[in-house]
Design an enzyme around this catalytic site. Structure first.
Site, PDB file in Angstrom:
ATOM      1  CD  GLU A 119      36.525  43.382  45.666  1.00 15.14           C
ATOM      2  OE1 GLU A 119      37.709  43.266  45.319  1.00 15.14           O
ATOM      3  OE2 GLU A 119      35.616  42.631  45.277  1.00 15.14           O
ATOM      4  CD  GLU A 147      36.574  45.899  41.685  1.00 17.01           C
ATOM      5  OE1 GLU A 147      36.747  46.425  40.567  1.00 17.01           O
ATOM      6  OE2 GLU A 147      36.549  44.672  41.870  1.00 17.01           O
ATOM      7  NE  ARG A 169      29.377  41.068  41.004  1.00 20.00           N
ATOM      8  CZ  ARG A 169      30.372  40.418  41.586  1.00 20.00           C
ATOM      9  NH1 ARG A 169      30.130  39.583  42.597  1.00 20.00           N
ATOM     10  NH2 ARG A 169      31.622  40.569  41.188  1.00 20.00           N
ATOM     11  CE1 TYR A 197      50.310  44.823  41.886  1.00 16.96           C
ATOM     12  CE2 TYR A 197      52.665  45.183  41.577  1.00 16.96           C
ATOM     13  CZ  TYR A 197      51.612  44.343  41.891  1.00 16.96           C
ATOM     14  OH  TYR A 197      51.863  43.029  42.215  1.00 16.96           O
TER      15      TYR A 197
END
Length: 315
Positions: free
Chosen positions: A154, A167, A171, A81
């Site tokens: 990302e 990730e 699309r 995180y």
């Protein structure tokens, strides 16, 4: 593994977790806090923050259950995180001939429950030199994995200026219209063309990243029937929506009603234009978040670009 091999800095994490014991072992190796994420997740579902070991049992079970309920796939993995951070994503376009262009980055750091509310391009947190390096890195990675089509990588941008890959979305994304207005490249058209084997007819140096584009997602807060719709007008104002007068909005699908997108030469002008467009947008018969969006873009932290993923905390 492919991205790490291509030289992209990847957030420390695990593969698919077989069971709770594997999750505990993974968190011990990575170090708390960690995020458990559904493999097939999307739309902010199937994500659980685990701050300490005593939270792992419940968080793991919830992530698995939500993955199964939402996507029919209870497989989960774990990653470190990174907090506080900004959510930065790079739009790419690649053809079968090996040509790759990067269409700039979008800042998607205004989120509630991992659902994006506002996106802008370029990011006010990314310098010109950072952008150049990030786009070069992204293009190399996309070529290395042999990707074809429209895609988005990302990243999390930490306070030390480091980018961490999360990730890749293979699309179009909801916020693709921001990049389309900024670059004047039709991503829908090129997704179809590259899938059909058509080579790109432009190169990286032909992509203009001038001005600023911002998008506010207009969401339904309650079900209802649309009695009246008034869409903002003016140059460089776009409202992508499925709404027509008399349509019913149910609680069974995504709450997104439309995307209000504006473009201007400067960020200050783009924010003024967005405020005016939000004031002009009328959606009657359905309770929406238009008033909240106006409040968010008027917030001094947003106006100055000094915001991150903590922006919505407490709201």
């Amino acid at each position: 593994d492919l991205m790490a091999g291509a030289g992209v800095p990847v957030i420390p994490g695990t593969g698919i977790l077989e069971d709770l014991n594997a999750a505990r072992a993974g968190a011990d190796a990575i170090g708390y806090p960690v995020m458990i994420k559904a493999r097939s997740g999307g739309g902010g579902r199937g994500i659980r923050l685990v701050s300490a070991p005593n939270e792992m049992t419940q968080a793991y079970a919830l992530a698995v259950a939500e993955g199964e309920a939402s996507f029919g796939d209870g497989s989960v993995y774990m990653e470190k995180y990174v907090h506080p951070a900004r959510h930065i994503e790079v739009q790419v376009l690649a053809d079968e001939a090996g040509n790759v262009v990067c269409l700039g980055e979008r800042d998607c750091s205004v989120q509630r429950h991992h659902q994006k509310l506002i996106e802008e391009s370029p990011s006010p947190a990314v310098s010109r030199s950072q952008r150049k390096k990030l786009m070069e890195l992204t293009a190399r990675a996309v070529k290395a994995i042999g990707y074809v089509g429209v895609g988005t990588l990302e990243f999390l941008l930490d306070r030390d200026g480091r980018f961490w890959f999360m990730e890749m979305n293979l699309r179009l994304q909801v916020e693709h219209g921001v990049t389309e207005m900024l670059t004047q490249v039709d991503l829908v058209k090129w997704q179809i063309r590259t899938a059909a084997g058509v080579p790109l007819n432009f190169q990286q140096q032909n992509v203009a990243l001038n001005g600023v584009c911002v998008e506010c997602r207009i969401n339904a807060l309650t079900p209802g029937t649309l009695s009246m719709l008034h869409v903002p007008g003016g140059p460089f104002v776009r409202f992508d929506t499925y709404l027509v007068s008399g349509i019913s909005v149910s609680p069974y699908y995504d709450a997104l009603l439309g995307k209000l997108i504006v473009y201007a030469g400067t960020r200050e002008e783009a924010m003024r234009k967005m405020k005016a467009a939000l004031c002009e947008l009328v959606v009657e018969g359905i309770e929406t978040n238009i008033a909240e969006q106006l409040e968010l873009v008027s917030d001094p932290r947003f106006m100055t670009g000094q915001y991150d993923l903590t922006f919505m905390e407490g709201r």
